[in-house]
Design an enzyme around this catalytic site. Structure first.
Site, PDB file in Angstrom:
ATOM      1  N   ASN A   1      25.476  23.341  54.351  1.00 14.53           N
ATOM      2  CA  ASN A   1      24.995  22.512  55.452  1.00 14.53           C
ATOM      3  C   ASN A   1      23.798  21.721  54.959  1.00 14.53           C
ATOM      4  OD1 ASN A   1      25.355  21.792  58.290  1.00 14.53           O
ATOM      5  ND2 ASN A   1      23.348  22.729  58.636  1.00 14.53           N
TER       6      ASN A   1
ATOM      7  N   CYS B   1      50.309  11.347  85.175  1.00 13.91           N
ATOM      8  CA  CYS B   1      51.535  12.006  84.753  1.00 13.91           C
ATOM      9  C   CYS B   1      52.749  11.259  85.310  1.00 13.91           C
ATOM     10  CB  CYS B   1      51.537  13.452  85.236  1.00 13.91           C
ATOM     11  SG  CYS B   1      53.023  14.376  84.764  1.00 13.91           S
TER      12      CYS B   1
ATOM     13  N   ALA C   1      30.313  19.163  62.997  1.00 14.06           N
ATOM     14  CA  ALA C   1      30.196  17.707  63.013  1.00 14.06           C
ATOM     15  C   ALA C   1      29.873  17.117  61.652  1.00 14.06           C
ATOM     16  CB  ALA C   1      29.133  17.293  64.022  1.00 14.06           C
TER      17      ALA C   1
ATOM     18  N   CYS D   1      54.626  13.879  87.922  1.00 21.57           N
ATOM     19  CA  CYS D   1      54.112  14.280  89.237  1.00 21.57           C
ATOM     20  C   CYS D   1      52.966  13.414  89.748  1.00 21.57           C
ATOM     21  CB  CYS D   1      53.698  15.747  89.205  1.00 21.57           C
ATOM     22  SG  CYS D   1      52.456  16.134  87.976  1.00 21.57           S
TER      23      CYS D   1
ATOM     24  N   HIS E   1      37.323  23.566  70.118  1.00 24.93           N
ATOM     25  CA  HIS E   1      36.860  22.830  71.294  1.00 24.93           C
ATOM     26  C   HIS E   1      37.889  21.807  71.776  1.00 24.93           C
ATOM     27  CE1 HIS E   1      32.446  23.868  70.148  1.00 24.93           C
ATOM     28  NE2 HIS E   1      32.953  24.758  70.984  1.00 24.93           N
TER      29      HIS E   1
ATOM     30  N   THR F   1      27.898  22.622  59.985  1.00 26.86           N
ATOM     31  CA  THR F   1      27.572  23.040  61.343  1.00 26.86           C
ATOM     32  C   THR F   1      26.218  23.732  61.367  1.00 26.86           C
ATOM     33  OG1 THR F   1      28.193  24.496  63.191  1.00 26.86           O
ATOM     34  CG2 THR F   1      28.975  25.134  60.997  1.00 26.86           C
ATOM     35  N   SER F   2      25.450  23.462  62.411  1.00 29.44           N
ATOM     36  CA  SER F   2      24.136  24.092  62.574  1.00 29.44           C
ATOM     37  C   SER F   2      24.262  25.509  63.106  1.00 29.44           C
ATOM     38  CB  SER F   2      23.273  23.259  63.524  1.00 29.44           C
ATOM     39  OG  SER F   2      23.874  23.211  64.813  1.00 29.44           O
TER      40      SER F   2
ATOM     41  N   THR G   1      30.992  13.317  59.854  1.00 29.33           N
ATOM     42  CA  THR G   1      30.052  12.198  59.818  1.00 29.33           C
ATOM     43  C   THR G   1      30.320  11.258  58.646  1.00 29.33           C
ATOM     44  OG1 THR G   1      28.463  13.654  58.699  1.00 29.33           O
ATOM     45  CG2 THR G   1      28.192  13.334  61.066  1.00 29.33           C
TER      46      THR G   1
ATOM     47  N   ASP H   1      38.222  15.483  66.621  1.00 30.38           N
ATOM     48  CA  ASP H   1      38.755  14.207  66.145  1.00 30.38           C
ATOM     49  C   ASP H   1      40.138  14.289  65.508  1.00 30.38           C
ATOM     50  OD1 ASP H   1      38.191  15.175  63.409  1.00 30.38           O
ATOM     51  OD2 ASP H   1      36.107  14.717  63.893  1.00 30.38           O
TER      52      ASP H   1
END
Length: 241
Positions: free
Chosen positions: A212, A147, A21, A150, A119, A186-187, A25, A104
């Site tokens: 970081n 959709c 993240a 369908c 993710h 990242t942590s 930021t 994002d």
């Protein structure tokens, strides 16, 4: 240390980049788990942003999903200095692969050619029945996207709570081939993503670098560690390249 880090990056032929993240930021996107992040506003967010809740009440799910992820603002976010730096590392002689926790899409927007979205992504949704894919523009046209083939309610391609992580094996394969691992913003708190640096640490010929803004529990796994604002650190590294 900036000169040494720059030298290692310049000499690497295969770079694996892990991003979290903190990379986004600077583009105005909140860190969802920070003290001001969206997940801290109440304890029900993880319940609502789950696969179980999607199938239980897809209409209410989409209402909350669009609000929580501020979907109307997503198109306003642009790549920043860090995204651009990673893109610029790509050359004919250097392969750069990004494994990102971020959903994002800014690494791809910056032009990076090898991006593994660990993710998932906010920029696409898929039909859970037939698999047809839809863009963010399609999703934003209606309150509840369905959709066209369908009629099933679309499911976001972002990883929801309860979904299986399918990218881990591919991420490991990328790191196994890398001669340099660069981890930024990242942590290294979320499992199993935080297991990836251990793989590089165990490889004899892989240099590991962590940048970081605060210490992590995994700092010991890295050859070089910078606790600094990412944009400031990247600016100093670029000055030495």
């Amino acid at each position: 240390m900036y000169e040494t880090i720059a030298l290692n990056i310049k000499s690497a032929e295969r770079i694996a980049v892990l991003t979290g993240a903190g990379v986004s930021t600077a583009s105005g996107i909140p860190d969802f788990r920070s003290s001001e992040g969206l997940w801290t506003e109440d304890h029900d967010r993880e319940y609502y942003m789950s696969t179980d809740y999607f199938f239980h009440d897809p209409v209410d799910f989409w209402k909350k999903y669009k609000a929580i992820f501020r979907m109307k603002l997503l198109k306003n976010y642009r790549p920043n200095l860090v995204h651009q730096f990673i893109k610029e590392l790509e050359t004919e002689d250097r392969e750069v692969s990004i494994i990102t926790q971020n959903v994002d899409g800014l690494h791809s927007l910056a032009g990076s050619s090898r991006v593994l979205e660990y993710h998932g992504t906010l920029n696409r949704s898929s039909c859970p029945d037939c698999g047809r894919s839809y863009s963010l523009d399609d999703v934003m046209k209606v309150a509840v996207p369905v959709c066209e083939d369908c009629g099933a309610v679309l499911k976001p391609d972002v990883l929801l709570f309860g979904d299986l992580i399918t990218a881990h094996d591919k991420a490991e394969s990328i790191i196994e081939k890398a001669d340099l691992l660069l981890v930024m913003g990242t942590s290294l708190f979320v499992t199993p993503f935080n297991l990836l640096p251990s793989l590089a640490y165990e490889q004899e010929n892989t240099t590991t670098i962590l940048i970081n803004n605060e210490p992590t529990d995994k700092d010991r796994l890295f050859d070089y560690v910078l606790h600094e604002d990412l944009s400031a650190a990247i600016t100093k590294i670029k000055e030495n390249m």
